[in-house]
Motif scaffolding. Structure first.
Motif, short mmCIF file in Angstrom:
data_model
loop_
_atom_site.label_atom_id
_atom_site.label_comp_id
_atom_site.label_asym_id
_atom_site.label_seq_id
_atom_site.Cartn_x
_atom_site.Cartn_y
_atom_site.Cartn_z
N LEU A 37 0.73 -1.28 -0.01
CA LEU A 37 0.00 -0.15 0.06
C LEU A 37 0.88 1.18 0.00
N LEU A 38 2.09 1.27 1.02
CA LEU A 38 2.76 2.41 0.94
C LEU A 38 3.52 2.70 -0.14
N GLU A 39 4.17 1.54 -1.17
CA GLU A 39 4.61 1.66 -2.46
C GLU A 39 3.67 2.25 -3.37
N ALA A 40 2.38 1.80 -3.33
CA ALA A 40 1.52 2.27 -4.38
C ALA A 40 1.03 3.84 -4.11
N VAL A 41 0.80 4.11 -2.90
CA VAL A 41 0.56 5.42 -2.41
C VAL A 41 1.48 6.00 -1.47
N PRO A 42 2.72 6.38 -1.93
CA PRO A 42 3.94 6.80 -1.19
C PRO A 42 3.43 8.03 -0.22
N GLU A 43 2.60 8.69 -0.65
CA GLU A 43 2.31 10.02 0.27
C GLU A 43 1.73 9.77 1.58
N LEU A 44 1.51 8.51 1.57
CA LEU A 44 0.83 8.00 3.06
C LEU A 44 1.77 7.48 4.09
N ALA A 45 3.05 7.27 3.47
CA ALA A 45 4.32 6.70 4.17
C ALA A 45 4.48 7.72 5.39
N SER A 46 4.43 8.96 5.15
CA SER A 46 4.86 9.96 6.36
C SER A 46 3.93 9.94 7.39
N GLN A 47 2.80 9.59 7.20
CA GLN A 47 1.75 9.45 8.35
C GLN A 47 1.63 8.13 9.01
N LEU A 48 2.44 7.40 8.56
CA LEU A 48 2.43 5.79 9.14
C LEU A 48 2.27 6.08 10.59
N HIS A 49 3.01 6.77 11.46
CA HIS A 49 3.11 6.69 12.82
C HIS A 49 1.57 7.14 13.32
N GLU A 50 0.94 7.71 12.54
CA GLU A 50 -0.62 7.70 13.19
C GLU A 50 -1.48 6.60 13.27
N MET A 51 -0.87 5.55 12.84
CA MET A 51 -1.45 4.16 13.02
C MET A 51 -1.37 3.62 14.44
N LYS A 52 -0.23 4.25 15.17
CA LYS A 52 0.03 3.76 16.51
C LYS A 52 -1.31 4.08 17.33
N ALA A 53 -1.93 4.96 17.05
CA ALA A 53 -3.13 5.34 18.04
C ALA A 53 -4.29 4.75 17.93
N CYS A 54 -4.31 3.81 16.78
CA CYS A 54 -5.56 3.07 16.48
C CYS A 54 -5.74 1.86 17.46
N SER A 55 -4.84 1.22 17.89
CA SER A 55 -4.81 0.18 18.79
C SER A 55 -3.65 -0.22 19.27
N PRO A 56 -3.56 -1.30 20.60
CA PRO A 56 -2.25 -1.60 20.84
C PRO A 56 -1.45 -2.27 19.82
N GLN A 57 -2.26 -3.24 18.98
CA GLN A 57 -1.65 -4.03 17.93
C GLN A 57 -1.09 -3.12 16.79
N TRP A 58 -1.80 -2.08 16.43
CA TRP A 58 -1.12 -1.20 15.54
C TRP A 58 -0.07 -0.61 16.32
N SER A 59 -0.03 -0.36 17.25
CA SER A 59 1.11 0.62 17.94
C SER A 59 2.28 -0.59 17.66
N ALA A 60 2.14 -1.92 17.89
CA ALA A 60 3.33 -2.81 17.69
C ALA A 60 3.68 -3.15 16.53
N VAL A 61 2.64 -3.04 15.60
CA VAL A 61 2.94 -3.06 14.23
C VAL A 61 4.14 -1.90 13.75
N ILE A 62 3.75 -0.53 14.28
CA ILE A 62 4.56 0.71 13.71
C ILE A 62 5.80 0.44 14.75
N ASP A 63 5.79 0.06 15.71
CA ASP A 63 6.94 0.07 16.54
C ASP A 63 8.18 -1.11 16.07
N ASN A 64 7.51 -1.98 15.13
CA ASN A 64 8.28 -3.16 14.52
C ASN A 64 8.40 -2.98 13.11
N TRP A 65 8.03 -1.89 12.61
CA TRP A 65 7.53 -1.86 11.19
C TRP A 65 8.98 -2.09 10.30
#
Length: 126
Positions: free
Chosen positions: A66-94
């Motif tokens: 997704l981020l390769e297809a829509v690279p302008e979203l990559a700079s906002q990836l950190h916003e996913m941390k607020a979605c759930s503890p699981q997403w926070s883990a995903v972003i922490d380990n991205w």
């Protein structure tokens, strides 16, 4: 007639995500899963999707593409941390998980993901 329609659908080539294809083309592709659709909805703010997070390497791979297809979203990836503890883990380990995915280390990636999610579940009881 129904069988013919099914056969015709199977004859169509798969449309994979490709670099810089944009959000609309990505959404119309065959490379969209529940977690990547949710991620796109949060990061783009253009539509709603049910909450899902990547369960395994295949799910994570769709998020990466997704981020390769829509690279302008990559700079906002950190916003996913607020979605759930699981997403926070995903972003922490991205970075580490992406590296494992790209190296074809699916088994190790799966174990890392499950371990992170299991930790979250164990901490809920505290």
């Amino acid at each position: 007639r129904a069988a013919t329609l099914v056969c015709e659908e199977f004859k169509k080539p798969l449309v994979k995500a490709s670099e810089d294809m944009g959000l609309a083309a990505w959404l119309a592709s065959d490379d969209v899963g529940a977690s990547s659709r949710y991620m796109a909805s949060v990061l783009s703010g253009q539509f709603s999707a049910p909450h899902h997070y990547p369960w395994d390497g295949a799910d994570l791979g769709r998020c990466i593409r997704l981020l390769e297809a829509v690279p302008e979203l990559a700079s906002q990836l950190h916003e996913m941390k607020a979605c759930s503890p699981q997403w926070s883990a995903v972003i922490d380990n991205w970075d580490k998980w992406k590296e494992l995915y790209e190296a074809g280390e699916g088994k190790e990636l799966y174990q890392e993901m499950k371990s992170a999610y299991k930790s979250i579940e164990a901490n809920k009881g505290i």
